[in-house]
Design an enzyme around this catalytic site. Structure first.
Site, PDB file in Angstrom:
ATOM      1  N   ASN A 147      47.011  30.170  32.923  1.00 50.21           N
ATOM      2  CA  ASN A 147      45.565  30.130  33.152  1.00 50.21           C
ATOM      3  C   ASN A 147      44.837  29.166  32.230  1.00 50.21           C
ATOM      4  O   ASN A 147      43.788  28.642  32.579  1.00 50.21           O
ATOM      5  CB  ASN A 147      44.975  31.538  33.014  1.00 50.21           C
ATOM      6  CG  ASN A 147      45.510  32.292  31.830  1.00 50.21           C
ATOM      7  OD1 ASN A 147      46.723  32.490  31.701  1.00 50.21           O
ATOM      8  ND2 ASN A 147      44.639  32.729  30.947  1.00 50.21           N
ATOM      9  N   SER A 195      45.093  37.141  42.988  1.00 50.47           N
ATOM     10  CA  SER A 195      43.753  37.706  42.804  1.00 50.47           C
ATOM     11  C   SER A 195      42.739  36.937  43.648  1.00 50.47           C
ATOM     12  O   SER A 195      42.736  35.702  43.637  1.00 50.47           O
ATOM     13  CB  SER A 195      43.386  37.604  41.318  1.00 50.47           C
ATOM     14  OG  SER A 195      42.034  37.927  41.120  1.00 50.47           O
ATOM     15  N   HIS A 197      39.372  36.557  43.445  1.00 48.27           N
ATOM     16  CA  HIS A 197      38.236  35.792  42.906  1.00 48.27           C
ATOM     17  C   HIS A 197      38.647  34.460  42.266  1.00 48.27           C
ATOM     18  O   HIS A 197      37.794  33.659  41.906  1.00 48.27           O
ATOM     19  CB  HIS A 197      37.406  36.647  41.927  1.00 48.27           C
ATOM     20  CG  HIS A 197      37.992  36.842  40.565  1.00 48.27           C
ATOM     21  ND1 HIS A 197      37.489  36.225  39.450  1.00 48.27           N
ATOM     22  CD2 HIS A 197      39.018  37.608  40.135  1.00 48.27           C
ATOM     23  CE1 HIS A 197      38.173  36.617  38.378  1.00 48.27           C
ATOM     24  NE2 HIS A 197      39.112  37.455  38.772  1.00 48.27           N
ATOM     25  N   THR A 233      40.206  54.649  49.438  1.00 49.60           N
ATOM     26  CA  THR A 233      39.668  53.952  50.616  1.00 49.60           C
ATOM     27  C   THR A 233      39.612  52.459  50.342  1.00 49.60           C
ATOM     28  O   THR A 233      39.131  52.030  49.292  1.00 49.60           O
ATOM     29  CB  THR A 233      38.262  54.503  50.950  1.00 49.60           C
ATOM     30  OG1 THR A 233      38.391  55.906  51.145  1.00 49.60           O
ATOM     31  CG2 THR A 233      37.692  53.855  52.189  1.00 49.60           C
ATOM     32  N   CYS A 322      38.885  36.181  29.598  1.00 53.98           N
ATOM     33  CA  CYS A 322      39.003  37.547  29.101  1.00 53.98           C
ATOM     34  C   CYS A 322      39.008  37.595  27.581  1.00 53.98           C
ATOM     35  O   CYS A 322      38.709  38.607  26.996  1.00 53.98           O
ATOM     36  CB  CYS A 322      40.273  38.195  29.633  1.00 53.98           C
ATOM     37  SG  CYS A 322      40.383  38.082  31.390  1.00 53.98           S
TER      38      CYS A 322
END
Ligand code: PLP
Length: 394
Positions: A147, A195, A197, A233, A322
């Site tokens: 990343n 992922s 996003h 859900t 992060c």
């Protein structure tokens, strides 16, 4: 002032086509995919279609896809779902915290962790994997693209070694999906995380590929959704958008969009190297995804440059999103052998589909001045100009 977003590895802007696909599922097509009446069946069909789109991007069967809330959950489900106390895991030292912190947690549960080193370009050596496999292991976890640097790891070689040793193999492909083709069969992995996003879908969406026959323990306990592996859900609009984003990612890999982004990145790096002294590209000699550039600017604190660029309308990051705000230098840069100063002086520029060639021109115009202004306040830089400081940051 122009606004230029060059932090696409932190998150991406949703594509209009993705938003368009999602909208009906907030409105007239809302429903619970578990309901047996027609609204529920429609929701179920939409999930099925999205699952097929994700599977197509990864080259697997749709029955091998489990929807998650994103990369962190996918990594946790893969690793914690596979490991039991007493097992051993092999992971690269440059994994995202979503993997590394699973490893630290597992250590507390009585697991053994072996970290693979990287060379100065941030690349693991398959020989180190071979050596690590001399002792029994349950799981190997190696990311496809880092990343921070965008450096691509030799996952196909690791896949072969894992298969020979009969060890399960997880790949964190969060930063690779949509940037390079992914084929789980070629990689030879059992588990692979992506992922939404990071590829122009909604935050809080993602998927884990689980090769048929691979047994995982669920992290959550509840209903039967996602074959009981991820009860709860389903996020119907999010998953529909994620499916659409996977289709667009696949077409973007075929229509030359990624090559175009790579051309901007290369022009950007060449321009900076020409204009600014005492800088360098981290991971330059390794294969990289086309959108990422990680550059050290000696004599500057990375965060100060992030702020200076923000004042010019340019969004970039120092270290992973992060860990932004954390004062520690990046573990990735340190693993690559950078000294703490140079690690702190490193910035990540990550391009995306919504950038333009003019964005590159603008940043090339404003960045040298921002760097010079900050360096003018650095006593060390002034001394280096008078040649009495030897640069030895590595
Ligand atoms: N893995 C990698 C390589 C990442 O870059 C990230 C996010 O930056 C994650 C995992 C976590 O993904 P998410 O933000 O979807 O939880």
């Amino acid at each position: 002032m122009r606004s230029v977003y060059l932090d696409n590895n932190a998150t991406t802007r949703i594509l209009p086509e993705v938003l368009e696909a999602m909208k009906p599922y907030f409105e007239e097509r809302f429903g619970n995919a578990s309901s047996i009446y027609s609204r529920g069946r429609e929701a179920h069909a939409a999930l099925k279609k999205a699952r097929q789109s994700v599977a197509k991007l990864l080259g697997c069967e749709s029955t091998e896809i489990v929807f998650t809330s994103g990369g962190t959950e996918g990594d946790n489900l893969a690793i914690l779902g596979m490991m039991s106390p007493g097992n051993r895991i092999i992971a690269s030292a440059i994994e995202h915290s979503a993997v590394l912190n699973c490893c630290s947690y597992l250590e507390k549960l009585g697991c053994e962790v072996t970290y693979l080193p990287v060379n100065r370009d941030g690349h693991i050596d398959p020989d180190d994997v071979r050596k690590a496999l001399r002792t029994k292991a349950k799981l190997i976890s190696v990311m496809l693209a880092n990343n921070e640097t965008g450096v691509l790891q030799p996952v196909e070689e690791v896949g072969k070694l894992a298969a020979e040793a009969g060890v399960c193999f997880h790949v964190d492909a969060v930063q690779a999906a949509g940037k390079v083709p992914i084929d789980v069969r070629r990689i030879g992995c059992d588990l692979l995380t992506i992922s939404g996003h990071k590829m122009h879908a909604q935050q809080g969406t993602g998927a884990l590929f689980i090769k048929r026959g691979t047994i995982l323990k669920p992290l959550f306990h509840g209903g039967h959704q996602e074959r009981g592996l991820r009860p709860g859900t389903e996020n119907l609009p999010g998953i529909v958008g994620f499916g659409r984003a996977c289709e667009l990612a696949l077409s973007g890999l075929a229509d030359g969009s990624m090559e175009r982004i790579g051309t901007w990145r290369d022009r950007f790096e060449a321009g900076l190297l020409k204009e600014i002294d005492a800088i360098g590209i981290n991971g330059t000699d390794a294969p990289r995804v086309p959108n990422t550039s990680n550059i050290y600017f000696d004599y500057i604190g990375g965060e100060a440059l992030v702020i200076a660029l923000d004042e010019k309308g340019v969004a970039v990051s120092a270290g992973a999103a992060c860990s932004a705000g954390a004062r520690e230098p990046s573990h990735v840069m340190l693993a690559m052998g950078l000294g703490p100063e140079r690690a702190r002086a490193s910035l990540r520029f990550s391009f995306g589909k919504q950038n333009s060639a003019e964005d590159v021109d603008y940043v090339l115009e404003v960045l040298p001045d921002s760097v010079q202004r900050l360096r003018n306040t650095s006593p060390l830089y002034k001394r280096s100009e008078s040649k009495d400081v030897l640069l030895n940051h590595r």
